[in-house]
Write a protein that holds these residues in place. Structure first.
Motif, PDB file in Angstrom:
ATOM      1  N   VAL A  50      88.780 161.206 156.919  1.00 44.78           N
ATOM      2  CA  VAL A  50      90.090 161.072 157.802  1.00 44.78           C
ATOM      3  C   VAL A  50      89.856 161.007 159.224  1.00 44.78           C
ATOM      4  CG1 VAL A  50      91.388 162.104 156.018  1.00 44.78           C
ATOM      5  CG2 VAL A  50      90.541 163.575 157.562  1.00 44.78           C
ATOM      6  N   GLY A  51      88.513 161.541 159.567  1.00 42.23           N
ATOM      7  CA  GLY A  51      88.077 161.460 160.683  1.00 42.23           C
ATOM      8  C   GLY A  51      88.084 162.745 161.631  1.00 42.23           C
ATOM      9  N   PRO A  52      87.326 162.727 162.734  1.00 40.40           N
ATOM     10  CA  PRO A  52      87.208 164.205 163.419  1.00 40.40           C
ATOM     11  C   PRO A  52      88.230 164.615 164.150  1.00 40.40           C
ATOM     12  CG  PRO A  52      85.901 162.621 164.581  1.00 40.40           C
ATOM     13  CD  PRO A  52      86.509 161.858 163.311  1.00 40.40           C
ATOM     14  N   ASN A  53      89.179 163.789 164.512  1.00 38.20           N
ATOM     15  CA  ASN A  53      90.188 164.050 165.827  1.00 38.20           C
ATOM     16  C   ASN A  53      91.523 164.487 164.901  1.00 38.20           C
ATOM     17  OD1 ASN A  53      88.362 163.774 167.516  1.00 38.20           O
ATOM     18  ND2 ASN A  53      88.463 161.728 167.593  1.00 38.20           N
ATOM     19  N   VAL A  54      91.675 165.582 164.095  1.00 43.72           N
ATOM     20  CA  VAL A  54      92.957 165.726 163.271  1.00 43.72           C
ATOM     21  C   VAL A  54      93.573 166.755 164.150  1.00 43.72           C
ATOM     22  CG1 VAL A  54      93.759 166.690 161.280  1.00 43.72           C
ATOM     23  CG2 VAL A  54      91.697 165.328 161.145  1.00 43.72           C
ATOM     24  N   PRO A  55      94.999 166.338 164.635  1.00 40.84           N
ATOM     25  CA  PRO A  55      95.709 167.351 165.218  1.00 40.84           C
ATOM     26  C   PRO A  55      96.080 168.497 164.566  1.00 40.84           C
ATOM     27  CG  PRO A  55      96.906 165.073 165.413  1.00 40.84           C
ATOM     28  CD  PRO A  55      95.461 164.939 164.234  1.00 40.84           C
ATOM     29  N   PRO A  56      96.122 169.801 165.159  1.00 36.61           N
ATOM     30  CA  PRO A  56      96.408 171.043 164.557  1.00 36.61           C
ATOM     31  C   PRO A  56      97.315 170.921 163.544  1.00 36.61           C
ATOM     32  CG  PRO A  56      96.002 171.401 166.851  1.00 36.61           C
ATOM     33  CD  PRO A  56      96.128 169.972 166.623  1.00 36.61           C
ATOM     34  N   GLU A  57      98.497 170.409 163.826  1.00 33.86           N
ATOM     35  CA  GLU A  57      99.636 170.530 162.867  1.00 33.86           C
ATOM     36  C   GLU A  57      99.223 169.917 161.425  1.00 33.86           C
ATOM     37  OE1 GLU A  57     104.217 168.341 162.387  1.00 33.86           O
ATOM     38  OE2 GLU A  57     102.686 167.475 163.906  1.00 33.86           O
ATOM     39  N   TRP A  58      98.621 168.403 161.680  1.00 34.68           N
ATOM     40  CA  TRP A  58      97.983 167.740 160.337  1.00 34.68           C
ATOM     41  C   TRP A  58      96.774 168.362 159.820  1.00 34.68           C
ATOM     42  CZ3 TRP A  58     100.321 164.337 157.871  1.00 34.68           C
ATOM     43  CH2 TRP A  58     101.376 163.518 158.495  1.00 34.68           C
ATOM     44  N   ASP A  59      95.964 169.434 160.445  1.00 33.79           N
ATOM     45  CA  ASP A  59      94.926 170.002 159.970  1.00 33.79           C
ATOM     46  C   ASP A  59      95.472 171.106 159.091  1.00 33.79           C
ATOM     47  OD1 ASP A  59      91.880 170.304 159.878  1.00 33.79           O
ATOM     48  OD2 ASP A  59      92.127 172.034 161.097  1.00 33.79           O
ATOM     49  N   ALA A  60      96.485 171.645 159.609  1.00 35.77           N
ATOM     50  CA  ALA A  60      97.106 172.771 158.794  1.00 35.77           C
ATOM     51  C   ALA A  60      97.732 172.078 157.352  1.00 35.77           C
ATOM     52  CB  ALA A  60      98.296 173.467 159.591  1.00 35.77           C
ATOM     53  N   TRP A  61      98.300 170.934 157.408  1.00 43.08           N
ATOM     54  CA  TRP A  61      98.969 170.120 156.403  1.00 43.08           C
ATOM     55  C   TRP A  61      97.946 169.608 155.279  1.00 43.08           C
ATOM     56  CZ3 TRP A  61      98.438 165.092 154.595  1.00 43.08           C
ATOM     57  CH2 TRP A  61      99.338 164.753 153.703  1.00 43.08           C
ATOM     58  N   LEU A  62      96.650 169.269 155.871  1.00 47.12           N
ATOM     59  CA  LEU A  62      95.581 168.809 155.002  1.00 47.12           C
ATOM     60  C   LEU A  62      95.322 170.103 154.241  1.00 47.12           C
ATOM     61  CD1 LEU A  62      93.561 166.569 157.255  1.00 47.12           C
ATOM     62  CD2 LEU A  62      94.976 165.718 155.070  1.00 47.12           C
ATOM     63  N   ALA A  63      95.011 171.375 154.854  1.00 48.58           N
ATOM     64  CA  ALA A  63      94.576 172.317 154.343  1.00 48.58           C
ATOM     65  C   ALA A  63      95.504 172.699 153.183  1.00 48.58           C
ATOM     66  CB  ALA A  63      94.352 173.578 155.112  1.00 48.58           C
ATOM     67  N   GLN A  64      96.702 172.780 153.317  1.00 50.34           N
ATOM     68  CA  GLN A  64      97.808 172.982 152.193  1.00 50.34           C
ATOM     69  C   GLN A  64      97.773 172.155 151.164  1.00 50.34           C
ATOM     70  OE1 GLN A  64     101.644 173.487 154.140  1.00 50.34           O
ATOM     71  NE2 GLN A  64     102.768 173.085 152.157  1.00 50.34           N
ATOM     72  N   GLU A  65      97.914 170.766 151.357  1.00 51.23           N
ATOM     73  CA  GLU A  65      97.772 169.720 150.554  1.00 51.23           C
ATOM     74  C   GLU A  65      96.553 169.381 149.663  1.00 51.23           C
ATOM     75  OE1 GLU A  65     100.840 168.488 149.486  1.00 51.23           O
ATOM     76  OE2 GLU A  65     101.852 169.775 151.180  1.00 51.23           O
ATOM     77  N   PHE A  66      95.502 169.580 150.251  1.00 54.63           N
ATOM     78  CA  PHE A  66      94.070 169.236 149.642  1.00 54.63           C
ATOM     79  C   PHE A  66      93.532 170.595 149.323  1.00 54.63           C
ATOM     80  CE2 PHE A  66      89.671 167.512 149.473  1.00 54.63           C
ATOM     81  CZ  PHE A  66      89.935 166.517 148.544  1.00 54.63           C
ATOM     82  N   HIS A  67      93.584 170.690 148.036  1.00 52.57           N
ATOM     83  CA  HIS A  67      93.118 171.994 147.468  1.00 52.57           C
ATOM     84  C   HIS A  67      91.671 172.060 146.891  1.00 52.57           C
ATOM     85  CE1 HIS A  67      97.187 173.270 147.690  1.00 52.57           C
ATOM     86  NE2 HIS A  67      97.439 172.258 147.103  1.00 52.57           N
ATOM     87  N   TYR A  68      90.845 171.141 147.089  1.00 54.07           N
ATOM     88  CA  TYR A  68      89.470 171.292 146.944  1.00 54.07           C
ATOM     89  C   TYR A  68      88.553 171.874 147.718  1.00 54.07           C
ATOM     90  CZ  TYR A  68      91.447 167.896 143.696  1.00 54.07           C
ATOM     91  OH  TYR A  68      92.326 167.013 142.933  1.00 54.07           O
ATOM     92  N   THR A  69      87.449 172.378 147.434  1.00 51.42           N
ATOM     93  CA  THR A  69      86.450 173.147 148.265  1.00 51.42           C
ATOM     94  C   THR A  69      85.616 172.044 149.111  1.00 51.42           C
ATOM     95  OG1 THR A  69      84.926 173.368 146.556  1.00 51.42           O
ATOM     96  CG2 THR A  69      86.619 175.135 146.865  1.00 51.42           C
TER      97      THR A  69
END
Length: 102
Positions: free
Chosen positions: A83-102
């Protein structure tokens, strides 16, 4: 090529996807995948509010993007590289919530 896949023929042949139609998420995702470069939703001006949390065939691009993430990746580091290195903070939080793997 099956008729249903014809919209992906040009992206596959040229490596260039047409403009992403965010209202037709599955088709848009298939086109960018066949072109070889998935476009994250934040690069299309979408917000996390555009996420409908659906698996319907008429899902929007954010939902299709999430479906791709949870189907294609089994670890967070690989997903983050894609997904790349420049993930906006809102999306970074969303990714953490939606993607549950380690």
């Amino acid at each position: 090529m099956p008729t249903a896949w014809e919209p992906c023929a040009a992206p596959l042949a040229t490596g260039t996807a047409p403009a992403v139609d965010v209202g037709h998420g599955l088709l848009a995702l298939a086109q960018v995948l066949t072109a070889g470069a998935v476009v994250p939703p934040w690069n299309l001006g979408l917000t996390t509010a555009d996420f409908a949390d659906t698996f319907n065939m008429n899902m929007g691009y954010v939902d299709a993007f999430r479906l791709w993430l949870i189907s294609a990746f089994d670890d967070r580091p690989h997903m983050r590289r894609c997904v790349g290195p420049n993930v906006p903070p809102e999306w970074d939080a969303w990714l953490a919530q939606e993607f549950h793997y380690t």
